[in-house]
Enzyme design. Structure first.
Site, PDB file in Angstrom:
ATOM      1  N   HIS A  73      27.151 -59.788 -26.806  1.00 39.27           N
ATOM      2  CA  HIS A  73      26.606 -59.077 -25.642  1.00 39.27           C
ATOM      3  C   HIS A  73      25.962 -60.038 -24.631  1.00 39.27           C
ATOM      4  CE1 HIS A  73      27.005 -55.505 -28.135  1.00 39.27           C
ATOM      5  NE2 HIS A  73      26.562 -54.738 -27.158  1.00 39.27           N
ATOM      6  N   CYS A 105      31.778 -59.685 -33.112  1.00 38.40           N
ATOM      7  CA  CYS A 105      30.379 -59.293 -33.239  1.00 38.40           C
ATOM      8  C   CYS A 105      29.742 -60.250 -34.243  1.00 38.40           C
ATOM      9  CB  CYS A 105      30.341 -57.859 -33.758  1.00 38.40           C
ATOM     10  SG  CYS A 105      28.688 -57.258 -34.151  1.00 38.40           S
ATOM     11  N   ASP A 162      33.743 -54.518 -32.121  1.00 42.25           N
ATOM     12  CA  ASP A 162      32.326 -54.816 -31.874  1.00 42.25           C
ATOM     13  C   ASP A 162      31.530 -53.524 -32.038  1.00 42.25           C
ATOM     14  OD1 ASP A 162      30.050 -56.407 -31.075  1.00 42.25           O
ATOM     15  OD2 ASP A 162      30.104 -55.379 -29.163  1.00 42.25           O
ATOM     16  N   SER A 163      30.226 -53.680 -32.190  1.00 47.29           N
ATOM     17  CA  SER A 163      29.353 -52.512 -32.293  1.00 47.29           C
ATOM     18  C   SER A 163      29.295 -51.745 -30.958  1.00 47.29           C
ATOM     19  CB  SER A 163      27.951 -52.956 -32.683  1.00 47.29           C
ATOM     20  OG  SER A 163      27.445 -53.814 -31.685  1.00 47.29           O
ATOM     21  N   GLU A 200      23.790 -52.551 -23.288  1.00 53.14           N
ATOM     22  CA  GLU A 200      24.400 -51.248 -23.591  1.00 53.14           C
ATOM     23  C   GLU A 200      23.994 -50.185 -22.569  1.00 53.14           C
ATOM     24  OE1 GLU A 200      26.619 -50.148 -26.164  1.00 53.14           O
ATOM     25  OE2 GLU A 200      26.953 -52.300 -26.418  1.00 53.14           O
ATOM     26  N   CYS A 212      25.469 -63.880 -29.836  1.00 51.23           N
ATOM     27  CA  CYS A 212      25.696 -62.435 -29.802  1.00 51.23           C
ATOM     28  C   CYS A 212      26.659 -62.181 -28.659  1.00 51.23           C
ATOM     29  CB  CYS A 212      24.391 -61.684 -29.567  1.00 51.23           C
ATOM     30  SG  CYS A 212      24.627 -59.908 -29.296  1.00 51.23           S
TER      31      CYS A 212
END
Ligand code: DGL
Length: 281
Positions: free
Chosen positions: A200, A79, A16-17, A164, A198
């Protein structure tokens, strides 16, 4: 096939990013606890959602290559942005050159497969990064599988930074959560199912549930992707034998190890050991 790649069995790679893919990894480990995993977060270059197609493709390919070098034969792009912008090119263009026997799988297809049985109004909404929504990947995938379903998408550019930067549980996050949900529901009043497109976003779920009406079904991807991986390994014994089973998970980040360890442990509810990795070299 590249001679640099190890041929012996290895862990399953999860990319994932940033931290978002941990929501997928947790569900995968619940469903398939006996396997070994490597999690790679490109935290130094997150977010991907606002980046161009070419950059997301380049960064994702670097990560996939590195996971192959670390011994993975199977890599999950945990992701949506990478799945939307890089997966197809990597599968079609790069895998045949790197090693045609290795596999890279995404998260969009397994998510879309379940919507047909969930929506009654045949109107669904997708919340995702600007990149995922702009790519129209969900719209195209839904159209392929369920041509009678209407899909509208809403980009939520502030949600990944909230996660994040560990602000997902703070009261300030409410403003942005409500804002994008209202924008989505305004586009189509008949929506009865919303995909969190997403990885996240499950970390914002308590707040998302506060602003989405209770009669709307929210689809979170973790369990769906985990189940789909389980099915994949059953259908592909040749790949299954290339995945080691020691119940271990190694974490890599392109950012500082301590920072990743601290934030990731709040998402995973246990402490982890993290290694730094450079994807440019
Ligand atoms: N978690 C990623 C996704 O599922 C992307 C977040 C980002 O880097 O923008 O789309």
């Amino acid at each position: 096939m590249s001679s640099a790649l190890p041929t012996r069995p290895g862990p399953i790679g999860v990319f994932d990013s940033g931290y978002g893919g941990l929501t997928i990894l947790s569900e995968i480990r619940k469903a398939l606890p006996e396997y070994d995993y490597i999690y790679l977060g490109d935290n130094a270059r997150t977010p991907y959602g606002t980046r161009s197609f070419d950059i997301v493709y380049e960064f994702t390919l670097q990560a996939v290559r590195r996971l192959f070098e670390l011994g993975c034969h199977l890599v999950i792009l945990a992701c949506n942005t990478a799945s939307a912008k890089a997966l197809r090119s990597i599968q079609m263009r790069d895998l045949p050159k790197l090693d045609p026997a290795r596999r890279v799988l995404g998260v969009i297809r397994p998510t879309v497969e379940c919507v047909g049985s969930l929506t009654h109004t045949r109107h669904i909404g997708v919340l995702g990064t600007a990149g995922t929504i702009k790519s129209q990947s969900y719209v195209m995938e839904v159209r392929k599988l369920f041509p009678d379903i209407n899909v509208v998408g809403q980009a939520c550019p502030m949600w990944v930074p909230l996660v994040e930067y560990n602000e997902a549980r703070e009261s300030g996050a409410d403003y942005f959560v409500q804002k994008y949900i209202n924008a989505l529901l305004k586009q189509d009043a008949q929506i009865d199912t919303v995909i969190l497109g997403c990885t996240h976003y499950p970390l914002l779920l308590p707040k998302i549930k506060k602003y989405i009406p209770a009669d709307i079904t929210i689809i979170s991807q973790g369990e769906l992707v985990a189940q789909s991986l389980k099915d994949y390994l059953l259908r592909h014994p040749e790949m299954d034998t290339l995945c080691t089973r020691g119940a271990l998970c190694t974490y890599y980040t392109t950012e500082a190890e301590e920072k990743f360890a601290e934030s990731a442990s709040t998402f995973l509810n246990h402490s982890i050991e993290v290694r730094h990795i450079d994807l440019n070299g």
